[in-house]
Scaffold this motif. Structure first.
Motif, short mmCIF file in Angstrom:
data_model
loop_
_atom_site.label_atom_id
_atom_site.label_comp_id
_atom_site.label_asym_id
_atom_site.label_seq_id
_atom_site.Cartn_x
_atom_site.Cartn_y
_atom_site.Cartn_z
N GLY A 80 33.40 1.28 4.07
CA GLY A 80 33.62 0.11 3.23
C GLY A 80 32.32 -0.43 2.67
N ARG A 140 36.10 -2.49 7.27
CA ARG A 140 35.44 -1.19 7.06
C ARG A 140 33.96 -1.36 6.74
N SER A 391 36.92 -4.29 2.82
CA SER A 391 37.93 -3.36 3.36
C SER A 391 38.30 -2.29 2.37
#
Length: 391
Positions: A80, A140, A391
């Motif tokens: 991410g 992430r 994310s």
């Protein structure tokens, strides 16, 4: 007027106002502005403990003793984008504040106290938003909080942070009235020393009055300011400006002054920098040297900071703008600020960024407050933005 309501101490992760009250109660006056000021040590300790208790990895940076900046990281699982939220811990002085600047009070939906608006509300919002988004497990991408020292003077805190940390994007939570701020001016400080010749006040044939010669400089600065105002304008920021800030000269009433120093400030817009300003000022001063008898000068560059302009199509700009529109119920206003912020340093370091913060008034003023509804909205918008971007 309604009676003042004292703020109950506490710092639950769900309540940015309670966290803000704790931050306001901590003296963090910048000692470079106010000799003997408390600095950022105590407030950095508090923020570090608050964030460590919520699972953040804490890094304390203190190249200048007693002037720490704090970097807190919630590590992502990988894959991410990383996002840095940046805000400054220091405030201006307390002595001119109307009331107790460290005792936060609520009246009519506003919290009053030194730093409520500039910018401990932004610190509280970004801390609570980051804690909310990571409370149920990592995203992430990394979530990075930079709680920095010294923005009110020379921004040594953000400079130190950027020596060791970077991110894919950043949000500076300076107050913006919930407007999306995509540009701001820079500044350059210069000293102009005008040299005269000392002599007894009865001997004008021997003396050269440096203060009188400085009068020609002041008129030239006023004319330069008028020309700048009529020149090409940036679409958001308008034109650059110039003004004389401080003058020192003379020794005693009976002596021609041999020296006079003027400190001036030139506010810059994108396309201008300290080099171009120095050339502009040197040309003005050279003209005075050629046209004013006995005019002699020395030009010295001081602190300077670049202007800032964000890419409106950057991913972080589009992401935050989308969530701001959802929270506000209308597209947010896009604008620029005349003052300087750490956005310029982040941008120069290659980190796409923008400025977005609370509504209120009174930065550096005798009365300062934050609108608490805007604090809640800012926290909600940052929470959604972090979750989406990382994310």
């Amino acid at each position: 007027m309604l009676p003042e309501t004292p703020v109950t101490p506490g710092s639950p992760a769900s309540d940015p106002a309670r966290l803000l009250a704790r931050l306001i109660s901590i003296d963090s006056v910048n000692p470079d502005l106010v000799p003997g000021g408390a600095g950022e040590s105590v407030i950095a300790d508090f923020c570090g403990a608050w964030l460590a208790a919520r699972g953040f990895e804490i890094h304390r940076l203190e190249k200048r003793p007693g002037r720490p900046s704090l970097v807190a990281i919630a590590r992502g699982t990988g894959g991410g984008q990383s996002l840095m939220l940046n805000g400054h811990l220091d405030t201006v002085g307390l002595t001119d504040y109307d009331g107790d600047p460290l005792d936060p009070q609520i009246r009519d939906g506003r919290m009053y106290g030194r730093g409520t608006f500039d910018m401990k509300a932004g610190i509280a919002a970004m801390m609570v938003a980051a804690a909310r988004t990571t409370a149920h497990g990592p995203l992430r991408g990394d979530v990075i909080l930079a709680c920095v020292a010294d923005e009110e003077y020379s921004s040594s805190g953000t400079e130190e942070v950027l020596e060791a940390f970077t991110a894919d994007a950043a949000i500076v939570t300076e107050p913006s009235h919930l407007d999306v701020t995509l540009a701001h001016k820079g500044f350059a400080w210069f000293d102009v020393d005008i040299e005269g010749r000392a002599a007894h006040g009865s001997r004008p044939d021997l003396g050269v009055d440096a203060i009188a010669k400085t009068g020609h400089l002041l008129v030239a600065l006023e004319n330069l300011g008028a020309r700048l105002a009529q020149g090409p304008a940036h679409p958001l920021l308008g034109t650059g400006t110039v003004h004389a800030s401080v003058i020192h000269g003379g020794e005693e009433p009976s002596t021609y002054p041999a020296h006079c120093r003027t400190t001036l400030e030139r506010r810059t817009v994108p396309g201008e920098d300290a080099d171009s300003v120095e050339r502009e000022l040197a040309a003005m001063l050279d003209h005075l040297t050629a046209t004013v008898p006995d005019f002699r000068y020395r030009l010295t560059r001081g602190l300077h900071r670049e202007p800032f302009e964000a890419d409106p199509d950057a991913a972080i700009v589009r992401t935050l703008t989308r969530h701001a529109e959802q929270a506000l119920g209308h597209p947010p206003v896009v604008r620029a600020e005349p003052y300087w912020t750490d956005c310029a340093l982040l941008d120069r370091a290659g980190i796409p960024c923008l400025l977005f913060g609370v509504d209120g008034e009174g930065a550096h003023a005798a009365t300062e407050y934050v609108d608490l509804a805007s604090l809640d909205r800012l926290t909600d918008i940052l929470t959604a933005t972090i979750a989406d971007f990382c994310s």
